[in-house]
Design a protein around this motif. Structure first.
Motif, PDB file in Angstrom:
ATOM      1  N   SER A 172       0.667  -1.187   0.105  1.00  0.00           N
ATOM      2  CA  SER A 172       0.201   0.086  -0.143  1.00  0.00           C
ATOM      3  C   SER A 172       0.838   1.383   0.059  1.00  0.00           C
ATOM      4  N   LEU A 173       0.277   2.032  -0.159  1.00  0.00           N
ATOM      5  CA  LEU A 173       0.628   3.699  -0.442  1.00  0.00           C
ATOM      6  C   LEU A 173       1.752   4.300   0.387  1.00  0.00           C
ATOM      7  N   TYR A 174       1.432   4.250   1.719  1.00  0.00           N
ATOM      8  CA  TYR A 174       1.899   5.300   2.530  1.00  0.00           C
ATOM      9  C   TYR A 174       3.324   5.048   3.104  1.00  0.00           C
ATOM     10  N   GLU A 184      -6.492   8.696  -4.550  1.00  0.00           N
ATOM     11  CA  GLU A 184      -5.010   8.579  -4.448  1.00  0.00           C
ATOM     12  C   GLU A 184      -4.409   9.862  -3.867  1.00  0.00           C
ATOM     13  N   SER A 185      -5.047  11.111  -4.656  1.00  0.00           N
ATOM     14  CA  SER A 185      -4.618  12.304  -4.256  1.00  0.00           C
ATOM     15  C   SER A 185      -5.026  12.614  -2.709  1.00  0.00           C
ATOM     16  N   ILE A 186      -5.864  12.171  -2.144  1.00  0.00           N
ATOM     17  CA  ILE A 186      -6.390  12.389  -0.706  1.00  0.00           C
ATOM     18  C   ILE A 186      -5.031  11.542  -0.001  1.00  0.00           C
ATOM     19  N   LEU A 187      -5.084  10.453  -0.212  1.00  0.00           N
ATOM     20  CA  LEU A 187      -4.043   9.652   0.513  1.00  0.00           C
ATOM     21  C   LEU A 187      -2.742  10.207   0.324  1.00  0.00           C
ATOM     22  N   LEU A 188      -2.052  10.709  -0.702  1.00  0.00           N
ATOM     23  CA  LEU A 188      -1.043  11.102  -0.625  1.00  0.00           C
ATOM     24  C   LEU A 188      -0.679  12.377   0.171  1.00  0.00           C
ATOM     25  N   SER A 212      -6.990   4.629   3.436  1.00  0.00           N
ATOM     26  CA  SER A 212      -7.171   3.493   2.119  1.00  0.00           C
ATOM     27  C   SER A 212      -8.434   4.097   1.297  1.00  0.00           C
ATOM     28  N   THR A 213      -8.348   4.004  -0.018  1.00  0.00           N
ATOM     29  CA  THR A 213      -9.296   4.245  -0.642  1.00  0.00           C
ATOM     30  C   THR A 213      -9.895   3.422  -1.545  1.00  0.00           C
TER      31      THR A 213
END
Ligand SMILES: Cc1ncc(COP(=O)(O)O)c(C=O)c1O
Ligand SMILES: Cc1ncc(COP(=O)(O)O)c(C=O)c1O
Ligand code: FES
Ligand code: FES
Lengths: 385, 137, 385
Positions: free
Chosen positions: A30-32, C300-304, C314-315
């Protein structure tokens, strides 16, 4: 002296794993940021495992152990290639993770050839070639046998497989970290590993999948492991496995030399007991494996008495197996059922000393004599006075 | 896997060995299936005054032989005949389920030895009551 | 705030595992004393896991994770019952470990019904009943959804399944340790667990298999786990999982109360942002799950941006998934593709505080505003002045 069954995780490996349990707990797919350390650690472990077998990192897929790797290789190829053919070639001496999987595939309509072995447990590459039919989709031959230590002619079988365009899988669970492996030179398409056999953590394994090899997943689900093996990555386990394998390979040459000398000392000591015979190949065998049979006695009793002397071991006796079946490996080597009963496997570790070996030889000799005195089969001249 | 009682009888088997002048012997099992048990009886006035065994088999087989011989020593032949493998296993405070068949061997070899004695002394062999679990390996 | 993805192993759990890595290294299925501690530890963990779901210890089989448990339940029953029927009923909102396995089974000739859900992600037990045919061999409905937190009417579906004599599997990976589970009362035949979702180790899981349930192994090989799940047992992992689950269950009531209050505070804070909507069921949802959509922006922009503020989330946005597919769960709840893009899932942990929640609400509000200012879709009245 049962290091072929399992080994303790190296202390430095366990220490390296702990932060990935309690601290770096990100999910590497995942992303973070929290996940970044985990992802990098998994990538590093992939490089370590790949280097140990001459593969590229992207050809390594982490699994939960040797059993999963074996099941995946066989079922994955079988289902993916079903339209191409339904024939699989293997040997009569594979680990149950292979042989029971093959038996299940037979129930699903696949046809399996179980090649015989010679008295040393060796399969003949020519027999492999002769067994290939236009229907053959996979050859699976283990690199080294877990019971008798015999090392199979993998490079030769690889050549045969490549020549006929058949995929070649090898179960290298007992070989990795003990003998050199090169998937390129040996023409191996799929190769199974298990972490806890080389002082890595239990519940970790890997499957090498060569370029262009198609196989169905065994674990369907998330997109982990590039969509081929689903399930949240066992980050600490993967880190530990990578580290343990790279340490084992770095120390392999030196260890193999020392352990081979001890193995030969152990074998010589045991074979000095009357009516005792070596199982497996006299030369082409794992550096740490000794397997013998003692006439007239039964293996489970040997293990129990050795256990009381602090010695762990293993036997092919039917009495000690959950299924009450004698070792299919020793039977395939041509030993009669009752002789298999008297088999004993001892497998050395890197930390085993000469003194350990001498202690074990003396202990085994005593135990064998005691059980022979108890057995109705023992000829008079072998009984204590 | 075995309890301490079983281990004790396995490690320190009672009555192990041979009676040179036995007047009843019985051997059951065969090397093919793995287990062989041999019982030697010394019978005087219908009472078992001495008993010895030899066993080729697992820990449970040895422990069952040891316990069974203890249990029939000093008993009449009729009493010894009635010793079941279940009673032997119970006296051992239990065997793992897959090892129960090993105690059957003790019962059967005692029966064989008793009948050997009876036949040698011109008596009729007693019949197995039947119903025993097939001994299989 | 992404505790539904994975959780850190509790420190006391990790500490309890280490001796089983480096010290007690016996193989629990083998004979000798070294193995005894391991075997006892595995047995104790089995008791702990069984107690957590109202099962008997012998009904618990340890696996390598939720994915394996799901794959095993579905493939195991499908292949074992093939001669009885070939129809499986599941829902449109299952985890990929279920849905991708079902897709693979369809390729093998099985037929699968994917039941729709209502706007809250809830499946109707009557729809389950209506879908049963004489060919139906298995119903698989998850206990709680991993994205939107919706808790399914499991007991009602269990009643339906039992009434029709069809096996019932539930993926309880997200539910275990968070809401009460009783396999007896709920008429569950098979139930999947994953260790790392309740502060146990990654790479551990379990499958509950009720009395009389027949299923083929997924892992063929040795006789471990009473012959049903081969592979050397991951002793430290099993020990850790048992301990973590029993701690989670012991603390469940207290935690759930506190976490639910925080969840509601978080949801209220987020829903105060204009054109923000709650996903999942307003009441019947996991105590730790908040899932919302913000109109006009992409996940994804929110997560970043949140990530830069130290917030993990997560989204369901297609942009953030490896396959570029929008969340099948949110789509099944009837959300249009473009709305799914703006979804955000936050899942709380036991250690989350009110201050954390307030910080997150403020951070999200800021991020949403920033992205809305950037988006061509945002109506003028929602833009910053
Ligand atoms: C040759 C071989 N293959 C496969 C396995 C299975 O490995 P694991 O038990 O780690 O799944 C073993 C382990 O005993 C083995 O010796
Ligand atoms: C509902 C559900 N099922 C199955 C899984 C798979 O579990 P694991 O990744 O531990 O194999 C997950 C984890 O993401 C999940 O949330
Ligand atoms: S004698 Fe073979 S199992 Fe007991
Ligand atoms: S806009 Fe880049 S992936 Fe969606």
């Amino acid at each position: 002296m049962d290091h072929a069954a399992t080994t303790a995780t190296r202390v430095e490996v366990a220490e390296a794993m702990v932060p990935y349990m309690t601290g770096h707990f990100g999910n590497p797919s995942s992303l973070y940021d929290l996940a970044k350390d985990s992802r990098e650690a998994v990538d590093a472990a992939r490089v370590q495992v790949a280097a140990a077998i001459g593969a590229a990192p992207k050809e390594i897929y982490f699994t939960s152990g040797g059993t999963e790797s074996d099941n995946w290789a066989l079922k994955g190829v079988a289902f993916a290639k079903r339209s191409k053919g339904n024939h699989i070639i293997t040997t009569a001496v594979e680990h149950h993770a292979i042989s029971h999987t093959c038996a299940w595939l037979e129930k699903q309509g696949f046809s399996v050839t179980y090649l015989p072995v010679d008295r040393y447990g060796m399969v003949d590459p020519e027999a492999v070639e002769a067994a290939i039919t236009p229907e053959t989709i996979l050859i699976s031959v283990m690199m080294a046998n877990n019971e008798i230590g015999t090392i199979m002619p993998i490079a030769e079988i690889g050549t045969v497989a490549r020549k006929h365009g058949v995929l070649f899988h090898t179960d290298a669970v007992q070989a990795a970290g003990h003998i050199p492996i090169d998937v390129q030179e040996m023409n191996i398409d799929l190769l199974s590993l298990s972490g806890h056999k080389f002082h890595g953590p239990k519940g970790t394994g890997a499957l090498y999948v060569g370029p262009g090899v198609r196989l169905d997943p065994l674990m369907h689900g998330g997109a982990q492991e590039r969509g081929r093996r689903a399930g949240t990555e066992n980050v600490p386990g993967i880190v530990g496995m990578g580290m343990a394998l790279s340490l084992a390979v770095a120390e392999m040459v030196e260890n193999a030399e020392r352990v081979t000398a001890l193995r030969d000392r152990l074998a010589a000591g045991l074979l000095a007991i009357p009516e005792t015979y070596l199982n497996g190949h006299p030369q082409k065998r794992l550096p740490n494996n000794v397997n013998v049979v003692f006439a007239y006695i039964e293996g489970e009793s040997i293990l129990l008495l050795l256990n009381r002397k602090g010695i762990a071991a293993s036997t092919g006796s039917a009495c000690s197996s959950a299924s009450l079946e004698a070792s299919h490996v020793l039977m395939a080597c041509g030993l009669p059922h009752d002789v298999v009963h008297g088999s004993l496997r001892l497998t050395l570790g890197e930390e085993t000393t000469e003194a350990d070996v001498d202690y074990v030889v003396a202990a085994v000799a005593g135990v064998v004599q005691r059980l022979r005195d108890m057995s109705p089969l023992t000829p008079t001249e072998l009984r204590s006075k | 896997m075995y309890n301490e009682k079983v281990m004790d009888h396995f490690e320190h088997p009672r009555n192990q060995g041979v009676i040179e002048d036995a007047n009843g012997t019985g051997e059951v099992g065969n090397a093919q299936c793995g287990d062989i048990m041999k019982i030697y009886l010394k019978v005087e006035d219908d009472v078992i005054t001495d008993v010895r065994f030899q066993t080729f088999g697992c820990g449970a087989a040895v422990a069952s032989s040891s316990m069974a011989t203890e249990m029939i020593k000093g008993k009449t032949l009729a009493e010894a005949w009635d010793l079941s493998n279940k009673a032997v296993a119970e006296a051992l405070e239990g065997l793992p389920p897959q090892k129960l068949h090993c105690s059957v061997l003790a019962e059967e070899s005692i029966h064989a030895a008793i009948n050997d004695y009876r036949v040698k002394h011109g008596l009729e062999a007693w019949e197995e009551k039947g119903g025993h679990a097939e001994h299989q390996h």
